[in-house]
Design a protein around this motif. Structure first.
Motif, PDB file in Angstrom:
ATOM      1  N   ASN A  14       0.824  -1.211   0.000  1.00 21.37           N
ATOM      2  CA  ASN A  14       0.000   0.000   0.000  1.00 21.37           C
ATOM      3  C   ASN A  14       0.858   1.262   0.000  1.00 21.37           C
ATOM      4  OD1 ASN A  14      -2.492  -1.323  -0.046  1.00 21.37           O
ATOM      5  ND2 ASN A  14      -2.539  -1.538   2.181  1.00 21.37           N
ATOM      6  N   GLU A  15       1.989   1.246   0.708  1.00 22.86           N
ATOM      7  CA  GLU A  15       2.873   2.409   0.691  1.00 22.86           C
ATOM      8  C   GLU A  15       3.478   2.611  -0.696  1.00 22.86           C
ATOM      9  OE1 GLU A  15       5.683   1.579   3.727  1.00 22.86           O
ATOM     10  OE2 GLU A  15       4.342   2.137   5.393  1.00 22.86           O
ATOM     11  N   ALA A  16       3.855   1.518  -1.370  1.00 22.76           N
ATOM     12  CA  ALA A  16       4.381   1.644  -2.729  1.00 22.76           C
ATOM     13  C   ALA A  16       3.325   2.158  -3.689  1.00 22.76           C
ATOM     14  CB  ALA A  16       4.924   0.293  -3.197  1.00 22.76           C
ATOM     15  N   LEU A  17       2.103   1.695  -3.526  1.00 20.52           N
ATOM     16  CA  LEU A  17       1.008   2.186  -4.370  1.00 20.52           C
ATOM     17  C   LEU A  17       0.753   3.666  -4.128  1.00 20.52           C
ATOM     18  CD1 LEU A  17      -1.466  -0.832  -4.098  1.00 20.52           C
ATOM     19  CD2 LEU A  17      -0.251  -0.103  -6.155  1.00 20.52           C
ATOM     20  N   ASP A  18       0.844   4.094  -2.880  1.00 16.20           N
ATOM     21  CA  ASP A  18       0.653   5.522  -2.581  1.00 16.20           C
ATOM     22  C   ASP A  18       1.741   6.368  -3.247  1.00 16.20           C
ATOM     23  OD1 ASP A  18      -1.558   4.903  -1.086  1.00 16.20           O
ATOM     24  OD2 ASP A  18      -0.486   4.856   0.824  1.00 16.20           O
ATOM     25  N   VAL A  53      -2.080   2.999 -15.511  1.00 17.47           N
ATOM     26  CA  VAL A  53      -1.437   2.772 -14.219  1.00 17.47           C
ATOM     27  C   VAL A  53      -2.449   2.891 -13.084  1.00 17.47           C
ATOM     28  CG1 VAL A  53       0.361   3.576 -12.653  1.00 17.47           C
ATOM     29  CG2 VAL A  53       0.783   3.533 -15.104  1.00 17.47           C
ATOM     30  N   SER A  54      -3.402   3.804 -13.190  1.00 17.32           N
ATOM     31  CA  SER A  54      -4.421   3.951 -12.151  1.00 17.32           C
ATOM     32  C   SER A  54      -5.259   2.689 -12.028  1.00 17.32           C
ATOM     33  CB  SER A  54      -5.307   5.159 -12.455  1.00 17.32           C
ATOM     34  OG  SER A  54      -6.315   5.295 -11.483  1.00 17.32           O
ATOM     35  N   ALA A  72      12.811   2.919 -23.866  1.00 16.24           N
ATOM     36  CA  ALA A  72      13.219   4.225 -23.342  1.00 16.24           C
ATOM     37  C   ALA A  72      12.106   5.236 -23.363  1.00 16.24           C
ATOM     38  CB  ALA A  72      14.395   4.753 -24.167  1.00 16.24           C
ATOM     39  N   LYS A  73      11.021   4.950 -24.120  1.00 16.20           N
ATOM     40  CA  LYS A  73       9.929   5.909 -24.196  1.00 16.20           C
ATOM     41  C   LYS A  73       9.010   5.851 -22.993  1.00 16.20           C
ATOM     42  CE  LYS A  73       9.747   5.988 -29.261  1.00 16.20           C
ATOM     43  NZ  LYS A  73       8.889   5.790 -30.460  1.00 16.20           N
ATOM     44  N   SER A  74       9.218   4.898 -22.145  1.00 14.89           N
ATOM     45  CA  SER A  74       8.358   4.807 -20.962  1.00 14.89           C
ATOM     46  C   SER A  74       8.564   6.022 -20.094  1.00 14.89           C
ATOM     47  CB  SER A  74       8.681   3.539 -20.168  1.00 14.89           C
ATOM     48  OG  SER A  74       8.472   2.391 -20.968  1.00 14.89           O
ATOM     49  N   PHE A  75       7.529   6.413 -19.418  1.00 18.18           N
ATOM     50  CA  PHE A  75       7.613   7.634 -18.629  1.00 18.18           C
ATOM     51  C   PHE A  75       8.414   7.390 -17.349  1.00 18.18           C
ATOM     52  CE2 PHE A  75       4.388   6.166 -15.727  1.00 18.18           C
ATOM     53  CZ  PHE A  75       3.623   5.344 -16.507  1.00 18.18           C
ATOM     54  N   GLN A  76       8.584   8.458 -16.598  1.00 17.40           N
ATOM     55  CA  GLN A  76       9.576   8.470 -15.529  1.00 17.40           C
ATOM     56  C   GLN A  76       9.285   7.474 -14.419  1.00 17.40           C
ATOM     57  OE1 GLN A  76      10.021  12.305 -13.818  1.00 17.40           O
ATOM     58  NE2 GLN A  76      11.709  11.728 -12.455  1.00 17.40           N
ATOM     59  N   ILE A  77       8.034   7.142 -14.233  1.00 17.58           N
ATOM     60  CA  ILE A  77       7.709   6.303 -13.072  1.00 17.58           C
ATOM     61  C   ILE A  77       7.805   4.821 -13.396  1.00 17.58           C
ATOM     62  CG2 ILE A  77       6.174   8.037 -12.128  1.00 17.58           C
ATOM     63  CD1 ILE A  77       3.844   6.460 -13.168  1.00 17.58           C
ATOM     64  N   THR A  78       8.422   4.486 -14.557  1.00 19.01           N
ATOM     65  CA  THR A  78       8.568   3.076 -14.911  1.00 19.01           C
ATOM     66  C   THR A  78       9.323   2.307 -13.830  1.00 19.01           C
ATOM     67  OG1 THR A  78       8.517   3.591 -17.267  1.00 19.01           O
ATOM     68  CG2 THR A  78       9.486   1.486 -16.637  1.00 19.01           C
ATOM     69  N   ARG A  79      10.377   2.925 -13.303  1.00 27.66           N
ATOM     70  CA  ARG A  79      11.170   2.251 -12.285  1.00 27.66           C
ATOM     71  C   ARG A  79      10.334   1.903 -11.064  1.00 27.66           C
ATOM     72  NH1 ARG A  79      15.788   5.677  -9.588  1.00 27.66           N
ATOM     73  NH2 ARG A  79      13.887   6.685  -8.837  1.00 27.66           N
ATOM     74  N   ASP A  80       9.493   2.855 -10.607  1.00 31.64           N
ATOM     75  CA  ASP A  80       8.639   2.578  -9.455  1.00 31.64           C
ATOM     76  C   ASP A  80       7.593   1.518  -9.787  1.00 31.64           C
ATOM     77  OD1 ASP A  80       9.947   4.421  -7.852  1.00 31.64           O
ATOM     78  OD2 ASP A  80       8.762   6.078  -8.671  1.00 31.64           O
ATOM     79  N   LEU A  81       7.104   1.539 -11.027  1.00 30.60           N
ATOM     80  CA  LEU A  81       6.103   0.550 -11.418  1.00 30.60           C
ATOM     81  C   LEU A  81       6.702  -0.854 -11.410  1.00 30.60           C
ATOM     82  CD1 LEU A  81       3.260  -0.019 -12.348  1.00 30.60           C
ATOM     83  CD2 LEU A  81       3.979   0.415 -14.702  1.00 30.60           C
ATOM     84  N   LEU A  82       7.938  -0.971 -11.928  1.00 32.61           N
ATOM     85  CA  LEU A  82       8.604  -2.273 -11.906  1.00 32.61           C
ATOM     86  C   LEU A  82       8.845  -2.746 -10.475  1.00 32.61           C
ATOM     87  CD1 LEU A  82      11.273  -2.394 -14.764  1.00 32.61           C
ATOM     88  CD2 LEU A  82       9.398  -3.971 -14.309  1.00 32.61           C
ATOM     89  N   GLN A  83       9.257  -1.800  -9.636  1.00 30.60           N
ATOM     90  CA  GLN A  83       9.492  -2.164  -8.234  1.00 30.60           C
ATOM     91  C   GLN A  83       8.219  -2.685  -7.588  1.00 30.60           C
ATOM     92  OE1 GLN A  83      10.832   1.064  -5.843  1.00 30.60           O
ATOM     93  NE2 GLN A  83      11.012  -0.161  -3.981  1.00 30.60           N
ATOM     94  N   LEU A  84       7.101  -2.049  -7.910  1.00 26.03           N
ATOM     95  CA  LEU A  84       5.827  -2.488  -7.341  1.00 26.03           C
ATOM     96  C   LEU A  84       5.411  -3.831  -7.907  1.00 26.03           C
ATOM     97  CD1 LEU A  84       3.433  -1.913  -5.550  1.00 26.03           C
ATOM     98  CD2 LEU A  84       2.384  -0.655  -7.428  1.00 26.03           C
ATOM     99  N   ARG A  97      -6.235  -2.494  -8.856  1.00 28.58           N
ATOM    100  CA  ARG A  97      -6.104  -3.950  -8.702  1.00 28.58           C
ATOM    101  C   ARG A  97      -5.069  -4.298  -7.644  1.00 28.58           C
ATOM    102  NH1 ARG A  97      -6.182  -3.769 -14.440  1.00 28.58           N
ATOM    103  NH2 ARG A  97      -3.920  -4.202 -14.457  1.00 28.58           N
ATOM    104  N   GLY A  98      -4.008  -3.502  -7.593  1.00 33.66           N
ATOM    105  CA  GLY A  98      -2.982  -3.784  -6.594  1.00 33.66           C
ATOM    106  C   GLY A  98      -3.473  -3.642  -5.172  1.00 33.66           C
TER     107      GLY A  98
END
Length: 607
Positions: A435-439, A466-467, A581-593, A472-473
């Motif tokens: 939940n913290e990662a989703l926030d 992503v929303s 490389a065209k993925s937006f900046q939050i790709t890293r956080d999305l992968l982590q989640l 779902r997450g």
């Protein structure tokens, strides 16, 4: 693990079954005060209308408030605040609480939980009739009807009332002196009198048919005071029942007197009868008066006790030992919380049961018995490929390796290299982490800036995707998996917690291939088969897939993100999607989640 079926004295096997009960949805609360106001105004409007038409109406009472009182819990919560002014349930004192202001003339009653007075159930049944209330301690007197029958060498029978001298005349035998004989001794007394005359074998049957009628006054704190008719064999309890019983809000169960001729002839304490079934031997006479005294000091016991009641004190105070004897604490009870009033000030005390035994208790004290010591053992469940019990009880300091030695398995079926533990506390931590990662992802999603209109449109579309993923997450329920063995099958010396579940997976001959492949499913494991061959067996990777980006999840929950060798039997091979490389900046956080969501297990490193 071993194949032996013998368990040492350290562990105890238990059979276990549990049923899950879904909580009922809470009903919507209503504004009770507003409803009462509206009912009051409607009644006043109707009254004014009828008076204006020349009609006269009797004044009706203000509509009352009907509440549904819920069932009390066997073990109430610790230090739950008292919401009842009079713990004995007095109607007069309860109505002396908070009164609603405004046009309401009736005080607002707090529907909070009330405690039952010990002994109140004694008078829950209806009053007995004189014919069905036998008293073996009753002593016969003139006017009582008796039936006596004798057969054998001589046959005779007499049914009648005792004369003024207390005798019953029996033909062929003569008068029998029965006045003063206990009703329970009637048969024995008649046999003795008959056999004084006939020494041969004779059979005797004697019974009291009906005792004389009498009237007894019952007054004091009873529901229906007055003069009540009954039989001379009736007990004081029978007359108390005819008077509606002791008023549990005001009357005493320990201060009841029988008056005769202006003086007290007997005192009755109902507690010995309630606890041991003993009552004083009392024969009532016509004109006697039974007086129920005022309720004395009361002390409440709740929590881990067998008798959750208000107990009346025989005096002004009670020792804790007496309350323990009356309430019967459960074996698990170790401490008690005492709340009350001392010197007109709120007072509380936390004590062990040994200290409570010597503690004086006063009127309106509430004693809550609790369990406040850790259990010396833990209960652990066993699931999966096992032989033997599904529940084991061990010492609190027992670790997983020790316990596995006492779990019997079939080596040909059990995958002992993939043992893991399910832990509720870990599941809660995982859920909080997700939940913290989703926030964080949600905040970054909606605060990202765009340099151009085109970039903004792309971000909007990506934000919607992503929303949806975030929603779902939030529905994910982690299982709290704790990886307990390494690749060589060595177990970690993890101290077990109460409620842990040890899972021993069964051996498998397949590898589950999923993720970005054309035909996800199971593939038969073959020794020496590479990761690329497993992906090809599942139809190859999709256009979004990357054959070089895979991860392996063991049956134990262990995750290998950059595998150097092929999967083992029972493993899951997951092909990950490409991220350009065209993925937006939050790709890293999305992968982590994604990793945190998929890997809801915790690996114990460096075993």
């Amino acid at each position: 693990m071993r194949s032996s079926r013998r368990l040492p004295a350290l562990l105890t096997a238990l059979a276990f079954a549990a049923a899950a009960v879904a909580p009922a949805p809470a009903s919507a609360q209503q504004n009770v005060y507003q409803q009462m106001l509206e009912a009051q105004r409607a009644q006043q409007t109707q009254l004014n209308s009828e008076q204006a038409g020349g009609q006269q109406m009797l004044n009706s009472p203000t509509p009352g408030l009907m509440t549904n009182s819920g069932a009390m819990q066997q073990v109430p919560s610790l230090l739950a605040p008292d919401t009842v002014v009079n713990r004995a349930g007095s109607a007069t004192e309860a109505e002396a609480g908070a009164t609603a202001q405004g046009p309401l003339a009736e005080p607002f009653r707090n529907p909070g939980p009330s405690r039952t007075v010990f002994g109140a159930a004694l008078f829950a049944r209806g009053a007995p009739t004189p014919s069905d209330s036998g008293n073996p301690n009753y002593r016969l007197s003139p006017g009582d009807r008796v039936s006596v029958r004798v057969w054998g060498p001589v046959e005779t029978e007499a049914i009648g009332a005792l004369d003024n001298q207390g005798n019953l005349f029996l033909p062929s035998i003569g008068p029998l002196r029965l006045a003063g004989v206990r009703a329970g001794d009637l048969q024995q007394t008649v046999e003795a009198e008959v056999r004084r005359i006939y020494t041969q074998q004779v059979q005797v049957y004697a019974v009291l048919l009906a005792a004389g009628r009498l009237g007894v006054y019952v007054t004091g704190y009873v529901r229906l005071p007055g003069r009540h008719q009954g039989s001379a064999s009736d007990t004081p309890l029978d007359f108390l029942l005819r008077a509606g019983g002791v008023d549990p809000a005001r009357g005493s169960y320990r201060d009841i007197t029988v008056n005769r001729g202006g003086r007290v002839v007997n005192r009755i304490d109902l507690y010995p009868f309630l606890l041991r079934g003993s009552l004083p031997n009392i024969s009532l006479q016509d004109g006697d008066t039974i007086v129920v005294g005022k309720q004395g000091a009361t002390i409440s016991a709740d929590g881990a006790v067998r008798n959750n009641y208000l107990f009346e004190v025989d005096g002004r105070s009670m020792q804790g030992q007496e309350l323990i004897d009356l309430s019967g604490p459960l074996p698990a009870a170790t401490n008690a919380v005492v709340r009350g009033t001392r010197n007109s000030q709120p007072w509380s005390r936390y004590a062990t049961l040994a200290e409570l035994r010597r503690l004086p208790l006063l009127d309106q004290d509430v004693v809550t018995f609790i369990t406040d010591s850790p259990a010396p053992t833990v209960r652990v469940f066993v699931e999966g490929s096992r032989i033997g019990p599904s529940v084991l009880v061990a010492d609190r300091d027992a670790n997983l390796c020790q316990l596995l030695d006492y779990i019997e398995v079939n080596p040909a079926l059990a995958d002992t290299r993939s043992v893991y533990v399910l832990r509720k506390r870990l599941a809660a931590q995982q859920l909080r982490s997700i939940n913290e990662a989703l926030d964080r992802l949600e905040r970054q999603l909606f605060t990202a800036s765009s340099a151009t209109t085109g970039v903004a449109e792309i971000r909007t579309q990506e934000a919607q995707l992503v929303s949806s993923y975030i929603q779902r997450g939030r529905r994910i329920q982690p299982e709290g998996r704790l990886v307990a063995v390494d690749d060589q099958g060595r177990c970690a010396r993890i101290r077990l917690e109460d409620g842990d579940t040890i899972v021993i997976p069964e051996r498998s001959d397949t590898v589950l291939v999923g993720g970005e492949v054309l035909n996800p499913g199971g593939v038969v494991w073959r020794e020496g088969m590479t990761i690329r061959q497993y992906l090809d067996a599942a139809g190859g990777v999709t256009q979004r897939g990357d054959a070089d980006a895979v991860m392996i999840r063991r049956a134990s929950g262990q995750v290998i993100l950059d595998p150097r060798e092929g999967p083992r039997p029972g493993d899951e091979l997951i092909a990950l999607p490409q991220l350009g490389a065209k993925s937006f900046q939050i790709t890293r956080d999305l992968l982590q989640l994604v990793y945190q969501t998929a890997l809801t297990g915790y690996y114990v490193g460096r075993l």
